[in-house]
Scaffold this motif. Structure first.
Motif, PDB file in Angstrom:
ATOM      1  N   UNK A 177       0.816  -1.216   0.000  1.00  0.00           N
ATOM      2  CA  UNK A 177       0.000   0.000   0.000  1.00  0.00           C
ATOM      3  C   UNK A 177       0.852   1.269   0.000  1.00  0.00           C
ATOM      4  N   UNK A 178       2.045   1.194   0.591  1.00  0.00           N
ATOM      5  CA  UNK A 178       2.895   2.382   0.690  1.00  0.00           C
ATOM      6  C   UNK A 178       3.774   2.583  -0.536  1.00  0.00           C
ATOM      7  N   UNK A 179       4.181   1.478  -1.174  1.00  0.00           N
ATOM      8  CA  UNK A 179       5.150   1.565  -2.263  1.00  0.00           C
ATOM      9  C   UNK A 179       4.589   0.871  -3.499  1.00  0.00           C
ATOM     10  N   UNK A 180       4.322   1.623  -4.521  1.00  0.00           N
ATOM     11  CA  UNK A 180       3.887   1.063  -5.796  1.00  0.00           C
ATOM     12  C   UNK A 180       4.137   2.098  -6.888  1.00  0.00           C
ATOM     13  N   UNK A 181       4.910   1.723  -7.898  1.00  0.00           N
ATOM     14  CA  UNK A 181       5.234   2.660  -8.963  1.00  0.00           C
ATOM     15  C   UNK A 181       5.678   1.889 -10.205  1.00  0.00           C
ATOM     16  N   UNK A 182       5.454   2.460 -11.404  1.00  0.00           N
ATOM     17  CA  UNK A 182       5.938   1.827 -12.640  1.00  0.00           C
ATOM     18  C   UNK A 182       7.448   1.946 -12.733  1.00  0.00           C
ATOM     19  N   UNK A 183       8.086   0.958 -13.371  1.00  0.00           N
ATOM     20  CA  UNK A 183       9.546   1.012 -13.476  1.00  0.00           C
ATOM     21  C   UNK A 183      10.039   0.969 -14.920  1.00  0.00           C
TER      22      UNK A 183
ATOM     23  N   UNK B  89       2.139  -1.561 -15.657  1.00  0.00           N
ATOM     24  CA  UNK B  89       2.678  -2.545 -14.715  1.00  0.00           C
ATOM     25  C   UNK B  89       3.448  -1.813 -13.623  1.00  0.00           C
ATOM     26  N   UNK B  90       3.053  -2.037 -12.374  1.00  0.00           N
ATOM     27  CA  UNK B  90       3.678  -1.331 -11.255  1.00  0.00           C
ATOM     28  C   UNK B  90       4.434  -2.293 -10.351  1.00  0.00           C
ATOM     29  N   UNK B  91       5.574  -1.812  -9.882  1.00  0.00           N
ATOM     30  CA  UNK B  91       6.362  -2.571  -8.903  1.00  0.00           C
ATOM     31  C   UNK B  91       5.818  -2.337  -7.504  1.00  0.00           C
ATOM     32  N   UNK B  92       5.741  -3.401  -6.711  1.00  0.00           N
ATOM     33  CA  UNK B  92       5.527  -3.248  -5.274  1.00  0.00           C
ATOM     34  C   UNK B  92       6.343  -4.329  -4.564  1.00  0.00           C
ATOM     35  N   UNK B  93       6.769  -4.073  -3.329  1.00  0.00           N
ATOM     36  CA  UNK B  93       7.744  -4.951  -2.679  1.00  0.00           C
ATOM     37  C   UNK B  93       7.166  -6.067  -1.801  1.00  0.00           C
TER      38      UNK B  93
ATOM     39  N   UNK C   6      19.423   2.141 -12.500  1.00  0.00           N
ATOM     40  CA  UNK C   6      18.858   1.765 -13.795  1.00  0.00           C
ATOM     41  C   UNK C   6      17.438   2.313 -13.970  1.00  0.00           C
ATOM     42  N   UNK C   7      16.623   2.183 -12.927  1.00  0.00           N
ATOM     43  CA  UNK C   7      15.255   2.699 -12.987  1.00  0.00           C
ATOM     44  C   UNK C   7      15.234   4.207 -13.173  1.00  0.00           C
ATOM     45  N   UNK C   8      16.120   4.898 -12.437  1.00  0.00           N
ATOM     46  CA  UNK C   8      16.189   6.358 -12.562  1.00  0.00           C
ATOM     47  C   UNK C   8      16.631   6.786 -13.962  1.00  0.00           C
TER      48      UNK C   8
END
Length: 212
Positions: A22-28, A35-39, A206-208
């Motif tokens: 819920x706190x961390x989700x973002x496209x990479x 498609x979003x990354x979450x941990x 790499x993501x940045x």
């Protein structure tokens, strides 16, 4: 270890996974911004290392259903989330269960990354055109520039993070007596932590770069 304490520990780990989700989700990967990354898989694979692959499966189901409660979605979201998490975490936990060593953990995470990437390439080819009402040819065009690298980056990052935090997290659970003390040597050592930290930093860079 009592079943009550085990269930309590799994509930704590599931809550941790959901909080991260819920706190961390973002496209990479810009080519597949949907498609979003979450941990959450970091915690789910660690739970699998502790209790076995079935625990990872149960947690993936629970977290996937909770995700659509909090974020919205439908059963296709649940299906894709469960397949993604299980092909990574359950495969890794299964290998680690039968080869309980540093090499077993690394081999499990590598094989989990490969299995997840292959399975999600197939399932995105099948499901994405249905979900987004787009031609299948458009999805084919997204596979190599988007879907495949997304899953490789996501799983590699989750694997490195799992290796980095496994020992401190398990030690914390042992200190609070949620997890019994181990009679074997610790499998994930300082050298693994250094390599994992290097991988995490490299992937973040790499993501940045991909995001400009």
């Amino acid at each position: 270890m009592s079943s009550t304490k085990k269930l309590t520990t799994i509930a704590i780990l599931s809550a941790m996974a959901m909080i991260l989700n819920l706190l961390i989700q973002f496209p990479i990967v810009p080519a597949v911004s949907f498609l979003s990354y979450d941990p959450k898989d970091i915690i789910i694979v660690i739970a699998g290392f502790i209790y076995g692959p079935m625990t990872s499966f149960i947690m993936s189901l629970l977290c996937s259903f909770l995700e659509i409660v909090f974020r919205g979605g439908n059963l296709l979201d649940v299906l894709m989330n469960v397949i993604s998490t299980c092909t990574f975490a359950c495969v890794a936990a299964c290998i680690y269960k039968y080869k309980h060593s540093k090499k077993g953990a690394i081999a499990g995470l590598v094989l989990g990354t490969v299995c997840c990437t292959l399975s999600m390439t197939l399932w995105n080819y099948i499901i994405t055109p249905i979900y987004y009402q787009m031609p299948r040819s458009a999805v084919v065009g997204m596979l190599l520039p988007g879907i495949v690298p997304f899953n490789i980056i996501k799983c590699t990052l989750n694997a490195a993070c799992a290796m980095l935090i496994y020992k401190p997290l398990v030690n914390a659970l042992r200190n609070t007596q949620f997890v019994p003390q181990s009679n074997t040597n610790e499998t994930l050592t300082k050298d693994v932590g250094i390599v994992s930290a290097f991988i995490i930093v490299s992937i973040v860079v790499l993501i940045l770069v991909m995001k400009g």
